[in-house]
Scaffold this motif. Structure first.
Motif, PDB file in Angstrom:
ATOM      1  N   ALA A 180       1.227  -1.394   0.464  1.00  0.00           N
ATOM      2  CA  ALA A 180       0.353   0.794   0.155  1.00  0.00           C
ATOM      3  C   ALA A 180       0.939   0.676  -0.107  1.00  0.00           C
ATOM      4  N   GLU A 181       1.873   1.478   1.006  1.00  0.00           N
ATOM      5  CA  GLU A 181       3.125   2.343   1.516  1.00  0.00           C
ATOM      6  C   GLU A 181       4.159   2.325  -0.077  1.00  0.00           C
ATOM      7  N   MET A 182       3.888   1.720  -0.731  1.00  0.00           N
ATOM      8  CA  MET A 182       4.473   1.684  -1.968  1.00  0.00           C
ATOM      9  C   MET A 182       4.259   2.478  -3.258  1.00  0.00           C
ATOM     10  N   LEU A 183       2.985   1.872  -3.108  1.00  0.00           N
ATOM     11  CA  LEU A 183       2.270   1.872  -4.382  1.00  0.00           C
ATOM     12  C   LEU A 183       1.332   3.663  -4.651  1.00  0.00           C
ATOM     13  N   GLY A 184       1.488   4.228  -3.016  1.00  0.00           N
ATOM     14  CA  GLY A 184       0.180   5.321  -2.817  1.00  0.00           C
ATOM     15  C   GLY A 184      -1.009   4.840  -2.758  1.00  0.00           C
ATOM     16  N   TRP A 185      -1.181   3.359  -2.459  1.00  0.00           N
ATOM     17  CA  TRP A 185      -2.711   3.187  -2.839  1.00  0.00           C
ATOM     18  C   TRP A 185      -3.324   2.569  -1.122  1.00  0.00           C
ATOM     19  N   PRO A 186      -4.394   3.564  -0.521  1.00  0.00           N
ATOM     20  CA  PRO A 186      -5.160   3.737   0.581  1.00  0.00           C
ATOM     21  C   PRO A 186      -5.709   2.595   0.244  1.00  0.00           C
ATOM     22  N   VAL A 187      -6.351   2.265   1.714  1.00  0.00           N
ATOM     23  CA  VAL A 187      -6.197   0.653   1.999  1.00  0.00           C
ATOM     24  C   VAL A 187      -7.930   0.626   2.305  1.00  0.00           C
ATOM     25  N   LEU A 188      -8.701   0.013   1.671  1.00  0.00           N
ATOM     26  CA  LEU A 188      -9.956  -0.313   2.548  1.00  0.00           C
ATOM     27  C   LEU A 188     -10.464  -1.350   3.535  1.00  0.00           C
ATOM     28  N   LEU A 189     -10.488  -1.208   4.238  1.00  0.00           N
ATOM     29  CA  LEU A 189     -10.473  -1.900   5.660  1.00  0.00           C
ATOM     30  C   LEU A 189     -11.854  -3.302   5.516  1.00  0.00           C
ATOM     31  N   VAL A 190     -12.018  -4.294   5.563  1.00  0.00           N
ATOM     32  CA  VAL A 190     -12.338  -5.446   5.951  1.00  0.00           C
ATOM     33  C   VAL A 190     -13.220  -5.412   7.663  1.00  0.00           C
ATOM     34  N   ILE A 191     -13.773  -5.029   8.151  1.00  0.00           N
ATOM     35  CA  ILE A 191     -14.301  -5.351   9.505  1.00  0.00           C
ATOM     36  C   ILE A 191     -14.848  -6.820   9.748  1.00  0.00           C
ATOM     37  N   ASP A 192     -14.985  -7.388  10.675  1.00  0.00           N
ATOM     38  CA  ASP A 192     -15.272  -8.605  10.870  1.00  0.00           C
ATOM     39  C   ASP A 192     -15.966  -7.536  12.489  1.00  0.00           C
ATOM     40  N   PRO A 193     -17.164  -7.391  12.679  1.00  0.00           N
ATOM     41  CA  PRO A 193     -17.602  -7.051  13.862  1.00  0.00           C
ATOM     42  C   PRO A 193     -18.656  -7.778  14.998  1.00  0.00           C
ATOM     43  N   SER A 194     -18.465  -8.845  14.183  1.00  0.00           N
ATOM     44  CA  SER A 194     -19.114 -10.426  15.648  1.00  0.00           C
ATOM     45  C   SER A 194     -18.376 -10.341  16.838  1.00  0.00           C
ATOM     46  N   GLY A 195     -18.866 -10.286  18.295  1.00  0.00           N
ATOM     47  CA  GLY A 195     -18.986  -9.833  19.231  1.00  0.00           C
ATOM     48  C   GLY A 195     -18.379  -8.867  19.352  1.00  0.00           C
ATOM     49  N   GLN A 196     -18.920  -7.904  18.443  1.00  0.00           N
ATOM     50  CA  GLN A 196     -18.275  -6.673  19.810  1.00  0.00           C
ATOM     51  C   GLN A 196     -18.913  -5.733  18.930  1.00  0.00           C
ATOM     52  N   VAL A 211       0.611   5.502   5.060  1.00  0.00           N
ATOM     53  CA  VAL A 211      -0.350   4.261   4.863  1.00  0.00           C
ATOM     54  C   VAL A 211      -1.868   4.863   4.965  1.00  0.00           C
ATOM     55  N   ARG A 212      -2.617   4.797   3.721  1.00  0.00           N
ATOM     56  CA  ARG A 212      -3.900   5.303   3.718  1.00  0.00           C
ATOM     57  C   ARG A 212      -4.911   5.014   4.142  1.00  0.00           C
ATOM     58  N   LEU A 213      -5.813   5.179   4.986  1.00  0.00           N
ATOM     59  CA  LEU A 213      -7.211   4.461   4.657  1.00  0.00           C
ATOM     60  C   LEU A 213      -8.431   5.271   4.540  1.00  0.00           C
ATOM     61  N   ALA A 214      -9.053   4.301   2.928  1.00  0.00           N
ATOM     62  CA  ALA A 214      -9.972   4.621   2.793  1.00  0.00           C
ATOM     63  C   ALA A 214     -11.110   4.917   3.633  1.00  0.00           C
ATOM     64  N   GLY A 215     -11.560   3.716   4.278  1.00  0.00           N
ATOM     65  CA  GLY A 215     -11.762   3.291   4.859  1.00  0.00           C
ATOM     66  C   GLY A 215     -12.990   1.994   5.016  1.00  0.00           C
ATOM     67  N   VAL A 216     -13.820   1.592   5.211  1.00  0.00           N
ATOM     68  CA  VAL A 216     -14.270   0.484   5.308  1.00  0.00           C
ATOM     69  C   VAL A 216     -15.412  -0.019   5.182  1.00  0.00           C
ATOM     70  N   VAL A 217     -15.786  -1.435   5.333  1.00  0.00           N
ATOM     71  CA  VAL A 217     -16.553  -2.660   5.340  1.00  0.00           C
ATOM     72  C   VAL A 217     -16.664  -3.331   6.190  1.00  0.00           C
ATOM     73  N   LEU A 218     -18.580  -3.296   6.606  1.00  0.00           N
ATOM     74  CA  LEU A 218     -18.291  -3.834   7.770  1.00  0.00           C
ATOM     75  C   LEU A 218     -18.480  -5.840   7.151  1.00  0.00           C
ATOM     76  N   ASN A 219     -18.982  -6.584   7.648  1.00  0.00           N
ATOM     77  CA  ASN A 219     -19.011  -8.317   6.998  1.00  0.00           C
ATOM     78  C   ASN A 219     -19.585  -8.856   8.725  1.00  0.00           C
ATOM     79  N   ARG A 220     -20.621  -9.392   8.220  1.00  0.00           N
ATOM     80  CA  ARG A 220     -21.272 -10.519   9.087  1.00  0.00           C
ATOM     81  C   ARG A 220     -21.888  -9.502  10.380  1.00  0.00           C
TER      82      ARG A 220
END
Length: 436
Positions: free
Chosen positions: A110-126, A144-153
């Motif tokens: 991500a840092e080498m290419l300069g691409w932001p990170v889309l995080l997949v977050i599983d919030p099960s149990g929290q 390392v730049r965060l673009a945002g998240v997609v929540l799963n499950r």
């Protein structure tokens, strides 16, 4: 100009592959050209990427590859509209000691290419704690730049609302939330996902994942979060030498673990590849000058391999005059015997004295740096080869002359040295690249 995005997560098993496939197919259905890559040493996911996009995917690896090699590989995305790099494990998970250009972590790419990170977050149990995890990942490493998240499950609308509010308070964009949906679960076995070519319904599964994700995720917002990317000309390609001019390559359900970039590099260097199937009782092409048996799942087909006399006799005849090399599962098949998970001993090719057993499973996993004590196809004595080992077998006997001194990523010498006898060589690690 392509838009680049890295898909990662706090850990394995959260849904990175499913989301990558769904986004790739959904955007392809909209008429966009999508190019995928896999960060890290995974020989299974690129085939799923190709099924979703219609374009070949390859691995990029900061521990085993230099920046020039990585730039060379990602350059194939220059004509795409969207480029997705799927991470492995958690975003910052790598090894303790730096390799060629990093530790093998997805964050390196991500840092080498300069691409932001889309995080997949599983919030099960929290609930709100998911926001603390996302914020920690966002702030952990400058560059390392965060673009945002997609929540799963997510468990319910109330659950989703609690997590969304906490992420909003942390200033983190939520692009969507996916309820549990069994219809898009990818089947697994002991070394990871069941391979794409073994799943007759893989196209339908990816289509359903794309439909489901398009219903719950703002595809336009995700696309807008990606970084405009102008590929940089690579000063050099990968340091990969073909093992011969005409290569007899074992390819079927038992011998399938080949990094796509290796095959491409062999062909680019002018080598011809002739596939044959040991499971179909085929012998290597008699006109080839080298035979290569990659890894795979020989333990699931050991009885059939042992019974296929034409394959075994043809392989032994080939090895009388020409080199034969095996990686991991291929190495096991070159050995004397393989004991399966039920404790049944199966006779293998007998070109090496190696005996392996799956009766008592023990995981071997990690990067490997090998310094060759003797030549192997395509590589001279003293060559430093970088690769990756992942299997569950134990060594019952390894009596032949060691092929190499092999270290793990910490520099510790390990027992899986590989072997050589006559024209036969084998290693437990899968080759990724040679040090320059």
């Amino acid at each position: 100009m392509p838009a680049g995005l890295v898909i990662s997560a706090p850990a394995s098993g959260v849904g990175k592959t499913t989301l990558t496939l769904a986004l790739a197919r959904a955007w392809r259905n909209r008429g966009l050209n999508v190019q995928c890559f896999k960060s890290g040493p995974d020989y299974i996911d690129p085939a799923f990427h190709a099924a979703a996009t219609g374009r070949a995917s390859v691995n990029v690896d900061s521990w085993a590859m230099d920046r020039g090699g990585i730039a060379h590989l990602v350059g194939r995305g220059a004509d795409a509209d969207v480029v997705l790099a799927e991470g492995s494990m958690g975003l910052f998970d790598g090894v303790a000691a730096r390799g060629v250009s990093g530790t093998g972590a997805t964050a390196d790419i991500a840092e080498m290419l300069g691409w932001p990170v889309l995080l997949v977050i599983d919030p099960s149990g929290q609930a709100q704690t998911a926001a603390a995890i996302a914020a920690g990942l966002r702030d952990y490493r400058p560059g390392v730049r965060l673009a945002g998240v997609v929540l799963n499950r997510v468990a319910s609308p109330r659950h989703e609302d609690l997590v969304r509010r906490a992420l909003d308070d942390a200033g983190i964009a939520v692009f969507g939330a996916l309820p549990r949906h069994a219809e898009i679960s990818l089947p697994k076995r002991h070394l990871g996902l069941v391979q794409a070519e073994e799943q007759a319904e893989i196209g339908k599964l990816i289509d359903e994942a794309a439909r489901f994700v398009a219903e719950h995720v703002d595809l336009d917002a995700v696309l807008q979060s990606a970084a405009a990317w102008a590929p940089q000309p690579a000063a050099n390609g990968l340091n990969v030498t073909p093992p011969g001019q005409r290569i007899a390559l074992a390819r079927d359900a038992a011998f399938s673990f080949v990094y796509p970039h290796m095959l491409e590099a062999w062909r680019a260097a002018g080598a011809d590849i002739s596939n044959f199937s040991p499971l179909a009782d085929e012998a290597p092409d008699a006109s080839a000058d080298v035979c290569w048996l990659p890894g795979g799942y020989p333990e699931l087909h050991a009885g059939k391999i042992a019974a296929n006399a034409r394959f075994r006799s043809g392989l032994r005849a080939f090895a009388e005059t020409r080199p034969v090399h095996g990686e991991c599962g291929g190495y096991m098949v070159l050995g004397t015997a393989l004991t399966d998970a039920d404790g049944v001993r199966h006779e293998m090719a007998g070109l090496l004295g190696l005996e392996t057993s799956f009766a008592k499973r023990r995981m071997h996993l990690g990067y490997r740096l090998a310094e060759l004590a003797a030549p192997m196809p395509g590589h001279r004595p003293g060559a430093r080869l970088r690769g990756h080992e992942f299997h569950y077998s134990t060594i019952a006997a390894q009596p032949d002359t060691p092929l190499a001194v092999v270290h793990d990523a910490t520099g510790a010498v390990i027992a899986e040295t590989g072997s050589r006898r006559g024209n036969a060589t084998g290693t437990f690690f899968h080759l990724i690249a040679e040090d320059r």
